[in-house]
Write a protein that holds these residues in place. Structure first.
Motif, PDB file in Angstrom:
ATOM      1  N   GLY A  79       0.647  -1.179   0.017  1.00  0.00           N
ATOM      2  CA  GLY A  79       0.097   0.068  -0.020  1.00  0.00           C
ATOM      3  C   GLY A  79       0.900   1.131   0.024  1.00  0.00           C
ATOM      4  O   GLY A  79       2.052   1.172   0.226  1.00  0.00           O
ATOM      5  N   ALA A  80       0.023   2.240  -0.006  1.00  0.00           N
ATOM      6  CA  ALA A  80       0.684   3.761  -0.045  1.00  0.00           C
ATOM      7  C   ALA A  80       1.157   3.942   1.299  1.00  0.00           C
ATOM      8  O   ALA A  80       0.759   3.281   2.286  1.00  0.00           O
ATOM      9  CB  ALA A  80      -0.425   4.837  -0.390  1.00  0.00           C
ATOM     10  N   ALA A  81       1.782   5.155   1.719  1.00  0.00           N
ATOM     11  CA  ALA A  81       2.353   5.473   2.942  1.00  0.00           C
ATOM     12  C   ALA A  81       1.057   5.600   3.813  1.00  0.00           C
ATOM     13  O   ALA A  81       1.349   5.146   5.348  1.00  0.00           O
ATOM     14  CB  ALA A  81       3.305   6.694   2.668  1.00  0.00           C
ATOM     15  N   ASP A  82      -0.059   6.300   3.619  1.00  0.00           N
ATOM     16  CA  ASP A  82      -0.868   6.449   4.668  1.00  0.00           C
ATOM     17  C   ASP A  82      -1.647   5.319   4.801  1.00  0.00           C
ATOM     18  O   ASP A  82      -2.255   5.082   6.101  1.00  0.00           O
ATOM     19  CB  ASP A  82      -1.942   7.410   3.988  1.00  0.00           C
ATOM     20  CG  ASP A  82      -1.643   8.988   3.998  1.00  0.00           C
ATOM     21  OD1 ASP A  82      -0.754   9.206   4.641  1.00  0.00           O
ATOM     22  OD2 ASP A  82      -2.199   9.757   3.285  1.00  0.00           O
ATOM     23  N   ASP A  83      -1.582   4.139   3.873  1.00  0.00           N
ATOM     24  CA  ASP A  83      -2.288   2.942   4.333  1.00  0.00           C
ATOM     25  C   ASP A  83      -1.302   2.018   5.282  1.00  0.00           C
ATOM     26  O   ASP A  83      -1.984   1.218   6.096  1.00  0.00           O
ATOM     27  CB  ASP A  83      -2.586   2.161   2.897  1.00  0.00           C
ATOM     28  CG  ASP A  83      -3.496   2.883   2.173  1.00  0.00           C
ATOM     29  OD1 ASP A  83      -4.402   3.480   2.601  1.00  0.00           O
ATOM     30  OD2 ASP A  83      -3.546   2.606   1.014  1.00  0.00           O
ATOM     31  N   LYS A  84      -0.086   2.245   4.979  1.00  0.00           N
ATOM     32  CA  LYS A  84       0.948   1.480   5.865  1.00  0.00           C
ATOM     33  C   LYS A  84       0.731   2.074   7.190  1.00  0.00           C
ATOM     34  O   LYS A  84       0.992   1.087   8.129  1.00  0.00           O
ATOM     35  CB  LYS A  84       2.290   1.643   5.239  1.00  0.00           C
ATOM     36  CG  LYS A  84       2.862   1.113   3.859  1.00  0.00           C
ATOM     37  CD  LYS A  84       3.990   1.187   3.587  1.00  0.00           C
ATOM     38  CE  LYS A  84       4.222   0.233   2.423  1.00  0.00           C
ATOM     39  NZ  LYS A  84       5.478   0.445   1.936  1.00  0.00           N
ATOM     40  N   LYS A  85       0.325   3.270   7.437  1.00  0.00           N
ATOM     41  CA  LYS A  85       0.482   3.668   8.940  1.00  0.00           C
ATOM     42  C   LYS A  85      -0.764   2.888   9.780  1.00  0.00           C
ATOM     43  O   LYS A  85      -0.500   2.473  10.854  1.00  0.00           O
ATOM     44  CB  LYS A  85      -0.087   5.320   8.942  1.00  0.00           C
ATOM     45  CG  LYS A  85       1.278   6.063   8.724  1.00  0.00           C
ATOM     46  CD  LYS A  85       0.828   7.474   8.544  1.00  0.00           C
ATOM     47  CE  LYS A  85       2.070   8.232   8.160  1.00  0.00           C
ATOM     48  NZ  LYS A  85       1.578   9.710   7.976  1.00  0.00           N
ATOM     49  N   TRP A  86      -2.019   2.851   9.150  1.00  0.00           N
ATOM     50  CA  TRP A  86      -3.028   2.115  10.032  1.00  0.00           C
ATOM     51  C   TRP A  86      -3.018   0.815   9.769  1.00  0.00           C
ATOM     52  O   TRP A  86      -3.271   0.145  10.724  1.00  0.00           O
ATOM     53  CB  TRP A  86      -4.541   2.790   9.409  1.00  0.00           C
ATOM     54  CG  TRP A  86      -4.949   2.188   7.828  1.00  0.00           C
ATOM     55  CD1 TRP A  86      -4.815   3.171   6.844  1.00  0.00           C
ATOM     56  CD2 TRP A  86      -5.334   0.990   7.320  1.00  0.00           C
ATOM     57  NE1 TRP A  86      -5.031   2.492   5.963  1.00  0.00           N
ATOM     58  CE2 TRP A  86      -5.410   1.238   5.942  1.00  0.00           C
ATOM     59  CE3 TRP A  86      -5.569  -0.034   7.866  1.00  0.00           C
ATOM     60  CZ2 TRP A  86      -5.800   0.145   5.174  1.00  0.00           C
ATOM     61  CZ3 TRP A  86      -5.920  -1.198   7.238  1.00  0.00           C
ATOM     62  CH2 TRP A  86      -6.169  -1.087   5.691  1.00  0.00           C
ATOM     63  N   ALA A  87      -2.365   0.279   8.791  1.00  0.00           N
ATOM     64  CA  ALA A  87      -1.986  -1.182   8.679  1.00  0.00           C
ATOM     65  C   ALA A  87      -1.117  -1.629   9.843  1.00  0.00           C
ATOM     66  O   ALA A  87      -1.229  -2.727  10.377  1.00  0.00           O
ATOM     67  CB  ALA A  87      -1.579  -1.858   7.190  1.00  0.00           C
TER      68      ALA A  87
END
Length: 108
Positions: A79-87
């Protein structure tokens, strides 16, 4: 041993029969042997149902958590950087919950 009461039967004076090395236990039961068998069968069936329901709920929870975990791992990997944060937060919460569960099981 004691006086006889015509309504209630013989009276027993416990002060006269208690000794140093004796232990007495009074038990009153109005359950027939058939009732006892039926009660034990019912208690056994209830216990088995509870075990089966707990096992099924455990497997269902494990399945749902596994799907979420692997979805988050996949999102974290691709995923993108923002997706990696919540994941990463969800994977971390699942991992810490698993460690807490295992530590709690070890204390029993």
């Amino acid at each position: 041993m004691g006086d006889v009461d015509k309504e209630n039967g013989p009276e027993i004076n416990l002060g006269q029969i208690v000794g140093k090395d004796h232990k007495y236990e009074l038990s009153v039961s109005n359950e027939t042997p058939e009732d006892a068998v039926a009660r034990r069968i019912k208690e056994t069936a209830d216990a088995e149902l509870k075990r089966n329901m707990t096992y099924t709920l455990f497997l269902f929870s494990l399945l749902i958590i596994s799907v979420v975990f692997w979805g988050c791992v996949y999102t974290f990997a691709t995923g993108a950087a923002d997706d990696k944060k919540w994941a990463a937060g969800i994977v971390s919460a699942i991992a810490s919950g698993l460690v807490g569960f295992l530590v709690g099981q070890g204390k029993k």
